[in-house]
Scaffold this motif. Structure first.
Motif, short mmCIF file in Angstrom:
data_model
loop_
_atom_site.label_atom_id
_atom_site.label_comp_id
_atom_site.label_asym_id
_atom_site.label_seq_id
_atom_site.Cartn_x
_atom_site.Cartn_y
_atom_site.Cartn_z
N ALA A 173 50.46 5.59 35.47
CA ALA A 173 51.58 5.71 36.41
C ALA A 173 52.88 5.47 35.63
O ALA A 173 52.87 5.11 34.46
CB ALA A 173 51.44 4.71 37.55
N TYR A 174 54.00 5.68 36.32
CA TYR A 174 55.28 5.61 35.59
C TYR A 174 55.59 4.19 35.13
O TYR A 174 55.06 3.20 35.63
CB TYR A 174 56.41 6.17 36.43
N PHE A 175 56.49 4.09 34.15
CA PHE A 175 57.02 2.80 33.70
C PHE A 175 58.18 2.44 34.63
O PHE A 175 59.20 3.13 34.65
CB PHE A 175 57.52 2.89 32.26
N PRO A 176 58.05 1.36 35.42
CA PRO A 176 59.13 1.02 36.34
C PRO A 176 60.38 0.52 35.62
O PRO A 176 61.49 0.60 36.16
CB PRO A 176 58.51 -0.07 37.21
N PHE A 177 60.17 -0.03 34.42
CA PHE A 177 61.27 -0.46 33.56
C PHE A 177 60.95 -0.02 32.14
O PHE A 177 59.83 0.41 31.85
CB PHE A 177 61.44 -1.99 33.60
N ALA A 178 61.88 -0.19 31.26
CA ALA A 178 61.66 0.21 29.87
C ALA A 178 60.88 -0.85 29.09
O ALA A 178 60.47 -0.59 27.95
CB ALA A 178 63.00 0.48 29.18
N ASP A 179 60.65 -2.04 29.67
CA ASP A 179 60.04 -3.12 28.90
C ASP A 179 58.62 -2.81 28.45
O ASP A 179 58.21 -3.12 27.32
CB ASP A 179 60.08 -4.44 29.68
N ASP B 299 63.79 6.15 35.49
CA ASP B 299 63.35 7.09 34.44
C ASP B 299 64.39 7.25 33.35
O ASP B 299 64.06 7.35 32.16
CB ASP B 299 63.04 8.46 35.05
N ALA B 300 65.65 7.24 33.73
CA ALA B 300 66.72 7.48 32.75
C ALA B 300 66.72 6.41 31.67
O ALA B 300 66.88 6.73 30.47
CB ALA B 300 68.08 7.55 33.45
N GLU B 301 66.56 5.14 32.05
CA GLU B 301 66.58 4.09 31.03
C GLU B 301 65.31 4.11 30.18
O GLU B 301 65.33 3.77 28.99
CB GLU B 301 66.81 2.72 31.65
N VAL B 302 64.19 4.53 30.77
CA VAL B 302 62.95 4.66 30.00
C VAL B 302 63.08 5.79 28.99
O VAL B 302 62.69 5.66 27.82
CB VAL B 302 61.76 4.89 30.95
N ALA C 161 65.85 6.88 27.76
CA ALA C 161 66.84 6.45 26.75
C ALA C 161 66.17 5.57 25.69
O ALA C 161 66.46 5.70 24.49
CB ALA C 161 67.97 5.70 27.43
N ALA C 162 65.26 4.70 26.11
CA ALA C 162 64.56 3.84 25.14
C ALA C 162 63.70 4.68 24.20
O ALA C 162 63.62 4.39 22.99
CB ALA C 162 63.70 2.82 25.88
N ALA C 163 63.04 5.70 24.73
CA ALA C 163 62.23 6.58 23.89
C ALA C 163 63.11 7.34 22.89
O ALA C 163 62.78 7.42 21.70
CB ALA C 163 61.45 7.56 24.76
N ASN C 164 64.22 7.86 23.36
CA ASN C 164 65.12 8.59 22.46
C ASN C 164 65.69 7.68 21.38
O ASN C 164 65.82 8.07 20.21
CB ASN C 164 66.25 9.24 23.26
#
Length: 545
Positions: free
Chosen positions: A493-499, A521-524, A526-529
């Motif tokens: 399932a999705y990551f609710p936060f980037a942690d 999703d945007a902050e997740v 951003a962390a991947a990028n």
């Protein structure tokens, strides 16, 4: 409707009832001639229909055609044979009542003391892939009516629906008649038989109503998959085994098998101790995981969670043996005392790799003879072969207090990574994308919250069943150890936060697949990028509770 019952004092007790007249109409002819011969030897008049009568007569046994009893020919292509008062009055007359006995005499109708009926092969016809018109013609009408009538009237009539009961009936006929306790047991079997039959017919008609849900790019609460559910749910199964105990030693347990089932409940045990409740649960989970893959695949399960899942190495001379070695390597410690499922026959090579590992159960479509000899040398290991027509269920049923939940099974029909959305980083190479596809499929077999790390078609770390996704990420990385760096990751399932994603990135994982759909999703992304990682959204999640 008003039901008029007689005064209880009007009933005469009947226990052992001699059999003088029997009605026989069977699709399954197994044991028919043995039964008919024994009845004839005991002086029982046999009334029969169609092909059943022909079979009995061809064996030189005297039989009366039902048309002779009714005075009406079989008609409408055999649809109408026994639906007649001369038959059903003989089935339903309650001879504990003098009034019923007198009325039969006035009508000139003789009662039946024994009815032997099994129904048109509806389930087998559906399984054969027959056209709808043929399926419909195999819906029995007269048969269930006779079965239910005789079962209702069990104080006077013995009803037999399975050849396995013929021996008891023959013994009873030879020793003076059927006892009330025998007739009660046979009646219970009969009502279960017709309930299962009607359930199969209802399921068939429900399955013919097909509605396709539109594909959605993200997970959302307002998605409403199209489906058709019957207003009534009937689940009928037969007792297949009484188990030593349930999930724990103080719990009684049993296995019931659906008459039209094609799964682990219908598997054949070819060696080992009897299966336990937990063995069945884990074996079912293992089969579910292994059969998600078209390639040769093996799943090792412990407490319903994967210790490891793998497909055979591309260059392996024995792919299923390779798949087991790679699956076991994911977590050898947890695999101790586990359950193994393979989606190909177990080969000599796979048996040799299992031989020195303590394993509770191995389940597969078959075992090569050499493999069977090796594994059978282990006294306690349970070896199961799946039925030849094994197929994952299309719907799943789960008990809750006061009811049941029913859902479409979580499947990978039409699976195609080309439909995924690249949301971060560069496109994965074909090799890495293949690993992502493997990880995404394998992750479905892990209890939520689920994180699975994979490399070269094998799991290397699994984080399962945690109450938050961050803990699952830590667990998967911890179990993978040095193998985490360079592996790919799948999240059910999705990551609710980037942690949670950051835990994976810190472990050196640079390719991730997840459903997407979080409000963050945007902050997740951003962390991947920021980490130079590649991330895909699938648009669907695979929770497994």
């Amino acid at each position: 409707m008003t039901v008029h019952a007689a005064d209880p004092s009007a009933y005469r007790h009947r226990d052992v009832i001699p059999v003088r007249r029997a009605l026989i109409s069977v699709s399954d002819k197994r044991g028919l001639l043995d039964l008919a011969g024994a009845l004839a030897d005991a002086g029982v008049e046999i009334v029969s229909t169609g092909s059943t009568a022909a079979t009995i007569r061809d064996a030189g046994i005297e039989v009366v055609d039902v048309a002779t009893v009714t005075g009406f020919p079989e008609s409408l292509g055999g649809r109408v044979k026994t639906l007649h008062p001369s038959v059903h009055a003989g089935l339903l007359a309650d001879l504990r009542l003098e009034s019923h006995e007198q009325q039969l005499a006035e009508l000139g109708i003789a009662p039946f003391e024994l009815v032997v009926v099994n129904l048109y092969p509806f389930v087998e016809t559906v399984a054969s892939g027959a056209e709808p018109a043929t399926v419909v013609e195999n819906i029995d009408i007269g048969g269930p009516a006779m079965v239910r009538a005789a079962a209702k009237n069990h104080p006077n009539v013995a009803i037999v629906v399975e050849p396995s009961a013929y021996a008891d009936v023959i013994d009873a006929v030879r020793t003076g008649g059927t006892s009330l306790s025998l007739r009660q047991r046979l009646a219970a079997d009969a009502f279960a038989h017709t309930a299962a039959y009607d359930s199969a017919v209802a399921a068939y008609f429900a399955s013919t109503v097909v509605a396709d849900a539109a594909a959605a790019p993200t997970i959302a609460d307002d998605i409403q998959p199209a489906a058709t559910f019957s207003p009534e749910l009937t689940v009928t199964a037969s007792l297949a085994a009484t188990l030593r105990y349930g999930e724990n030693a103080h719990q009684a347990a049993a296995l019931y098998a659906l008459s039209d089932g094609h799964g682990i409940a219908q598997a054949t045990q070819v060696h080992g101790k009897e299966m336990s409740y937990n063995n069945y649960v884990d074996a079912d989970a293992a089969v579910r995981a292994a059969y998600d893959f078209d390639e040769p695949a093996v799943a090792v399960i412990k407490h319903a969670n994967p210790c490891g899942i793998a497909v055979g190495a591309p260059d392996a001379s024995d792919p299923i043996a390779s798949a087991h070695i790679r699956a076991h390597a994911c977590d050898p410690v947890s695999a101790f005392g586990g359950v193994i499922a393979a989606n190909r026959p177990v080969t000599l090579g796979m048996a040799e790799s299992i031989r020195d590992i303590f394993t509770e159960v191995v389940v597969a479509p078959a075992f090569d003879q050499e493999a069977l000899e090796i594994l059978s040398a282990k006294k306690n290991i349970r070896l199961l072969t799946l039925p030849a027509d094994f197929a994952p269920a299309s719907r799943e049923l789960k008990q809750i207090s006061g009811g049941y939940l029913v859902q479409d099974a979580d499947r990978f029909d039409g699976f195609d990574p080309a439909t995924w959305s690249l949301v971060a980083g560069e496109p994965a190479t074909d090799t890495v994308l293949a690993d992502l596809a493997f990880a995404w499929k394998a992750c479905r077999a892990v209890k939520s919250n689920a994180i699975l790390l994979a490399a070269q078609g094998a799991s290397v770390g699994v984080g399962m069943g945690q109450v938050n996704r961050v803990d699952s990420c830590h667990l998967a990385v911890q179990r993978a150890g040095d193998r985490a760096a360079g592996s790919v990751a799948a999240s059910d399932a999705y990551f609710p936060f980037a942690d949670g994603l950051q835990v994976l990135l810190d472990a050196g994982i640079r390719t991730i697949v997840q459903p997407g759909g979080s409000i963050r999703d945007a902050e997740v992304i951003a962390a991947a990028n920021a980490a130079g990682a590649t991330m895909y959204f699938t648009g669907e999640r695979h929770f497994f509770h």
